[in-house]
Design a protein around this motif. Structure first.
Motif, mmCIF file in Angstrom:
data_model
loop_
_atom_site.group_PDB
_atom_site.id
_atom_site.type_symbol
_atom_site.label_atom_id
_atom_site.label_comp_id
_atom_site.label_asym_id
_atom_site.label_seq_id
_atom_site.Cartn_x
_atom_site.Cartn_y
_atom_site.Cartn_z
ATOM 1 N N LYS B 98 -9.581 98.226 -17.419
ATOM 2 C CA LYS B 98 -8.908 98.718 -16.205
ATOM 3 C C LYS B 98 -9.873 98.729 -15.028
ATOM 4 C CE LYS B 98 -4.962 99.996 -14.575
ATOM 5 N NZ LYS B 98 -4.155 101.188 -14.788
ATOM 6 N N LEU B 99 -11.135 99.047 -15.292
ATOM 7 C CA LEU B 99 -12.117 99.024 -14.210
ATOM 8 C C LEU B 99 -12.271 97.594 -13.664
ATOM 9 C CD1 LEU B 99 -14.278 100.356 -12.470
ATOM 10 C CD2 LEU B 99 -15.874 100.179 -14.388
ATOM 11 N N ALA B 100 -12.300 96.620 -14.585
ATOM 12 C CA ALA B 100 -12.383 95.210 -14.165
ATOM 13 C C ALA B 100 -11.158 94.844 -13.319
ATOM 14 C CB ALA B 100 -12.477 94.311 -15.393
ATOM 15 N N MET B 101 -9.986 95.351 -13.718
ATOM 16 C CA MET B 101 -8.761 95.074 -12.947
ATOM 17 C C MET B 101 -8.863 95.675 -11.542
ATOM 18 S SD MET B 101 -5.756 95.778 -15.725
ATOM 19 C CE MET B 101 -5.605 94.800 -17.225
ATOM 20 N N HIS B 102 -9.402 96.881 -11.456
ATOM 21 C CA HIS B 102 -9.540 97.524 -10.142
ATOM 22 C C HIS B 102 -10.518 96.744 -9.254
ATOM 23 C CE1 HIS B 102 -7.019 101.025 -10.537
ATOM 24 N NE2 HIS B 102 -7.548 101.328 -11.703
ATOM 25 N N VAL B 103 -11.628 96.327 -9.856
ATOM 26 C CA VAL B 103 -12.618 95.573 -9.068
ATOM 27 C C VAL B 103 -11.991 94.273 -8.568
ATOM 28 C CG1 VAL B 103 -14.805 94.318 -9.201
ATOM 29 C CG2 VAL B 103 -14.606 96.591 -10.236
ATOM 30 N N LEU B 139 -12.466 106.327 -8.471
ATOM 31 C CA LEU B 139 -11.882 105.005 -8.197
ATOM 32 C C LEU B 139 -11.266 104.972 -6.801
ATOM 33 C CD1 LEU B 139 -10.091 103.928 -11.506
ATOM 34 C CD2 LEU B 139 -11.850 102.643 -10.297
ATOM 35 N N ARG B 140 -10.571 106.062 -6.463
ATOM 36 C CA ARG B 140 -9.953 106.160 -5.134
ATOM 37 C C ARG B 140 -11.035 106.078 -4.054
ATOM 38 N NH1 ARG B 140 -5.263 107.787 -5.943
ATOM 39 N NH2 ARG B 140 -5.692 109.468 -7.388
ATOM 40 N N ASP B 141 -12.150 106.741 -4.353
ATOM 41 C CA ASP B 141 -13.269 106.733 -3.413
ATOM 42 C C ASP B 141 -13.858 105.330 -3.268
ATOM 43 O OD1 ASP B 141 -15.202 108.201 -1.786
ATOM 44 O OD2 ASP B 141 -16.622 107.590 -3.346
ATOM 45 N N LEU B 142 -13.895 104.605 -4.383
ATOM 46 C CA LEU B 142 -14.389 103.217 -4.357
ATOM 47 C C LEU B 142 -13.500 102.355 -3.454
ATOM 48 C CD1 LEU B 142 -16.394 101.109 -5.646
ATOM 49 C CD2 LEU B 142 -14.631 100.698 -7.356
ATOM 50 N N ASP B 254 -20.098 103.283 -9.967
ATOM 51 C CA ASP B 254 -21.196 103.151 -8.999
ATOM 52 C C ASP B 254 -21.921 101.822 -9.161
ATOM 53 O OD1 ASP B 254 -20.623 105.507 -7.776
ATOM 54 O OD2 ASP B 254 -22.032 106.702 -8.957
ATOM 55 N N TRP B 255 -21.988 101.351 -10.401
ATOM 56 C CA TRP B 255 -22.616 100.054 -10.681
ATOM 57 C C TRP B 255 -21.848 98.937 -9.949
ATOM 58 C CZ3 TRP B 255 -21.665 95.345 -13.134
ATOM 59 C CH2 TRP B 255 -22.780 94.651 -13.589
ATOM 60 N N PHE B 256 -20.517 99.024 -9.997
ATOM 61 C CA PHE B 256 -19.703 98.018 -9.307
ATOM 62 C C PHE B 256 -19.680 98.245 -7.797
ATOM 63 C CE2 PHE B 256 -17.649 96.807 -13.387
ATOM 64 C CZ PHE B 256 -17.797 95.440 -13.249
ATOM 65 N N ARG B 257 -19.857 99.493 -7.368
ATOM 66 C CA ARG B 257 -19.858 99.803 -5.933
ATOM 67 C C ARG B 257 -20.926 98.967 -5.210
ATOM 68 N NH1 ARG B 257 -18.004 104.485 -3.648
ATOM 69 N NH2 ARG B 257 -17.956 105.535 -5.657
ATOM 70 N N VAL B 258 -22.110 98.926 -5.822
ATOM 71 C CA VAL B 258 -23.229 98.168 -5.241
ATOM 72 C C VAL B 258 -22.878 96.684 -5.172
ATOM 73 C CG1 VAL B 258 -25.646 97.516 -5.613
ATOM 74 C CG2 VAL B 258 -24.885 99.851 -6.128
#
Lengths: 57, 278
Positions: B98-103, B139-142, B254-258
């Motif tokens: 799901k994180l991959a889908m969000h990214v 996630l919303r913050d991202l 946070d890893w994906f945020r960067v």
């Protein structure tokens, strides 16, 4: 015992490389589906025969 | 033109989220994702057709993206330190997926100037990481960091009971009782919403053949279920499980945020771009 068994299966999963882990999770999933299918089929068959027996008496 | 990107599996919740907000938008970009272990992704077209019949064909675009490399990157981001610190949480495949889908959705929104996104996250799927409030907020913050408003239209909807074991096994034929429909639920479910709009033929299709025909099938959740339901939650309780999940996923986010920030600045020359299939 249940927790020990779950932990053993997880320990295998955590060490597997990507592709093998995907296959491993799939295999476990199909195994669980198989057990579920076998269980429901068996009970359904028993219920079917019991219902038929009820009607005939 | 008012536009919205929707993470769309074709299941009841994401279809209900789409149906609920469809009247407010001119165009909805339905994004379906495919990765290793996820089968029959094309099933998502079943409810797409129903949505098009209800709201009009031109209102929707539907695309299927491969996220295998992103999913793998999410899984192995700081893998060994995550394993040392959080143990078998490293097996939370559903959360990584799901994180991959969000990214990928954020990348889509950046590429297409879409400023709003939604999904079918629901409070009742309580042990899945990406359905927890504690994970949804970071996630919303991202999303917010990249100028996108992320919402969960059906988050508070009630969840139907699984079809009763009594019914599944045909035991009512023995007792002569009539079927109990959703005996446990108190409010409106997403199935009821779709039934009322004429999109689904019944209020509760969970576990039926139609349910299997309208969305992809994935067994990657087996490992998460084994760990969470078979080991961690019975020992530590749900509250600690949620807190630990939130802590683990905060680091992944946070890893994906960067990397997303780098993608915004460098585009196709960034590290993230190598994991994106277009």
């Amino acid at each position: 015992m249940r927790r020990w068994f779950a932990n053993m299966l997880c320990a295998i999963g955590v060490l597997l490389p990507w592709r093998l882990r995907v296959w491993y999770a799939n295999a476990l999933g199909w195994w669980a589906q198989g057990v579920y299918w076998l269980y429901t089929t068996l009970v359904k068959t028993i219920v079917k025969h019991l219902t038929a027996g009820n009607k005939s008496t | 033109m008012k536009r919205l990107a929707v993470l769309f599996s074709g299941g009841t919740d994401s279809t209900a989220a789409t149906a609920l907000v469809a009247p407010e938008y001119d165009r909805l970009h339905l994004l379906t994702y495919r990765h290793s272990g996820l089968e029959h992704v094309e099933n998502s077209r079943t409810n797409l057709a129903a949505l098009q019949t209800r709201f009009g064909r031109d209102k929707f675009t539907h695309e299927i993206f491969d996220i295998d490399r992103l999913f793998k990157a999410a899984t192995y981001a700081d893998y060994w330190s995550g394993l040392r610190r959080h143990g078998f949480f490293a097996l939370a495949s559903c959360g990584f997926c799901k994180l991959a889908m969000h990214v990928r959705t954020i990348v889509y929104c950046l590429d297409h100037d879409v400023t709003e996104a939604a999904d079918g996250a629901n409070i009742n799927m309580s042990h899945f990481p990406a359905q927890m409030k504690e994970v949804l907020e970071p996630l919303r913050d991202l999303y917010r960091q990249f100028g996108i408003r992320y919402t969960n239209p059906v988050f508070d909807y009630d969840y139907p009971e699984n079809l009763d074991w009594f019914d599944k096994l045909g035991l009512r034929a023995l007792t002569g009782e009539t079927a109990a429909i959703n005996p446990g639920h108190k409010g409106t479910t997403t199935g009821q919403l779709l039934f009322a709009q004429g999109i689904l033929p019944a209020e509760n299709v969970k576990g039926t053949a139609l349910d299997r025909r309208m969305q992809a099938r994935c067994f990657q959740l087996t490992l998460l279920n084994l760990f969470a339901l078979g080991s961690y939650i019975p020992k530590h309780g749900m509250e600690q499980y949620r807190a630990e999940t939130a802590s683990f996923f905060k680091k992944k986010i946070d890893w994906f945020r960067v990397r997303l920030e780098e993608y915004r600045q460098r585009g196709d020359d960034s590290e993230l771009a190598r994991w994106i299939d277009r």
